[in-house]
Design an enzyme around this catalytic site. Sequence first.
Site, PDB file in Angstrom:
ATOM      1  N   ASP A   1       0.878  -1.163   0.000  1.00  0.00           N
ATOM      2  CA  ASP A   1       0.000   0.000   0.000  1.00  0.00           C
ATOM      3  C   ASP A   1       0.919   1.218   0.000  1.00  0.00           C
ATOM      4  O   ASP A   1       1.507   1.571   1.030  1.00  0.00           O
ATOM      5  CB  ASP A   1      -0.887  -0.052   1.246  1.00  0.00           C
ATOM      6  CG  ASP A   1      -1.655   1.247   1.477  1.00  0.00           C
ATOM      7  OD1 ASP A   1      -1.441   2.217   0.723  1.00  0.00           O
ATOM      8  OD2 ASP A   1      -2.454   1.281   2.431  1.00  0.00           O
TER       9      ASP A   1
ATOM     10  N   LYS B   1      -2.707  12.139  -3.106  1.00  0.00           N
ATOM     11  CA  LYS B   1      -1.657  12.259  -2.086  1.00  0.00           C
ATOM     12  C   LYS B   1      -0.304  12.550  -2.745  1.00  0.00           C
ATOM     13  O   LYS B   1       0.687  12.773  -2.065  1.00  0.00           O
ATOM     14  CB  LYS B   1      -1.570  10.977  -1.261  1.00  0.00           C
ATOM     15  CG  LYS B   1      -2.821  10.714  -0.414  1.00  0.00           C
ATOM     16  CD  LYS B   1      -2.640   9.504   0.434  1.00  0.00           C
ATOM     17  CE  LYS B   1      -3.942   8.937   0.954  1.00  0.00           C
ATOM     18  NZ  LYS B   1      -4.564   9.701   2.032  1.00  0.00           N
TER      19      LYS B   1
END
Length: 481
Positions: free
Chosen positions: A221, A247
Site C-alpha cells: 500500500d 496524495k
Amino acid sequence: MSILAVQPSLASPAPSDRVAPDTAAGEESTAHPLAEVIGADLTVPLVHGGAARYVNLDYAASAPALRAVADRVAELLPLYSSVHRGAGYASAVCTSAYEAARAEIGRFVGARDDDVVILTRNTTDALNLLAAAVPGAAPGGVVHLDIEHHANLLPWQRLGSRVVQAGGTRAQTVAAVAAELAAAPAALLAVTGASNVTGECPPLAELTALAHRHGARIVVDGAQLVPHRRVSLAASGVDYLAFSGHKLYAPYGAGVLVGRRDWLESAPPYLAGGGAVREVRLGRTEWADAPARHEAGTPNVIGAVALAAACRTVAALGPDAVSAHERALLGRLTEGLAAIDGVRTFRLWPSASGGGGDDLDRIGVLTFTVDGYPAALVAQYLSAEHGVGVRDGRFCAHPLLARFAADGVTADGAGVRASLGLGSRAEDVDRLLAALASLRAHGPAWTYAAPEAGYVPVPDPRALPDWLASAAAGPAAPCSA
Ligand code: PMP
C-alpha cells in the site's frame, strides 16, 4: 447544542500567528518549499478576526496540486475529449495522453516490462481490485499486519485474511510475519509502505524476501510511501503497488494499481461495461486483456495526465532532495514536540536514538496527543485560532489506534496528525509548535462546543469564500459544517 466548558484564557490571538519570515541560519533546506504547490499563499480567517497564512500540515490526507500539475491540466483542458472512443483530433490527443500517462506512471515506480498499470480512482479502489484478483482466494490466503489503514485491511478481511500483530521492533515484526507464513501457506502478504499514523516504514526488503521465500506475493500500500520515497518494483521485487494521485500532488481523481500481469489477466473484470470487452453477444462476452479489462467506463484522462505530471515533477527533484528536505523538517518537528511538556508522539518502533529526525525509515507524518486536551479539540483550536490545518481522529486505522489507546498513549482513543510535503517549510513547523506551546501554557482563547458536536468553535465567525457562501444552504457558520 451544549457548549463545552473550555474557557478562553487569552484575550487576543497568539502572536505566533503572525510570525516573521524565516531567518534562522542553517535552515536552507527547510526554509523554503521544495516545489511550488497551488495554495501556498492561501490566507484563512481566524475566529478572533483577522487572517493568517494557512499552514497545511495535512499532506497525508490530501496534498495540494503541484503548480506543474495544474499547468499540465490547464494545457489539456481545451483538448479534453473522449479516450479510446472518438475519431476527432482532440480524442486522438486524449487517447495518446492517457496511454503516455500510463507509461510514465509505470516508469516512475520502476514497473517491469510485463507489469500492468491499471488506472483506478485511488488506493482503496486499487486494493479492492487486487482483492478480486487473488487466485482461489481461500480463507487465510492473505496475511497482513494489524497496523494497516482500512483500505489495506478491509478488502482482505472480506476474504478471511490472517492478521499478524506488529512487534515492538521492526525485527520482531518480520519474525511474527515469518511465523505466520511458515504456519500455513498464503497467496499474498499485504503491507503498508509507510504508516499513515506514525509515518514509520516497515522493512519492505525483508518482508518481500520473506513472502517470496514462502511462495507468497507481496502488495505494498503505497498511498503514504510513494509521495515521499522512490519505489521501484523491478529493483525491490515487490509484486503489486497501489497509490493515489491526490496524495501525490495530483488531486484529480486518479489512482493506480501496478503489478504482475498474470493475476490481473485472469481475474474477472473489476467493473463490467464498455471498454473492458473485445466482443459482446447477447448472453456471452469476450473480455479484453488487462489493463482495459479492469477499466470499464470512460477513463479519467485528466486524473491520469495529472498523476503522470506529478510523477515527472517529483522524479526530477531527485530522491535525495525530497528526503533531505523532509528529514530536516521532521527532525525540527520531532524535537520541537519533545520539548513541549505534555505532548506525546505515537511510535510503533522507537529508534534507539529516541526517534529524532535522523531515522531514515520514517516519512514526514507524525501523530501526537496533548495532555489534558482531546485530539479533536486540539485540531479545532489549531485551525480556529492559528490557521494550522491538521487531521485528528483514528485515521482509518482503528485497530492501530486501539493499540495505542491500550498502551496509554492516547486517552480518548484518537490523535492529532501533522504531515509534511513538498510545499512545507520550517515556518510551518514553527507555527504548529508555537500554537501547541501556547495551548499548554494558556489553554484555548476561544470557546468550543461539546464533544458530541466535535469541539467546533462557538461562535464561528469565519466566512466561507464568496463563491461558496452564495451557493451554500443553511447558516453561514462554515467551518463547522
Ligand atoms: N492507505 C494509506 C496508508 C492511506 O493513508 C490512505 C489514505 N488515508 C489509503 C490507503 C487510502 O487512500 P485513498 O483514500 O486515496 O483511497
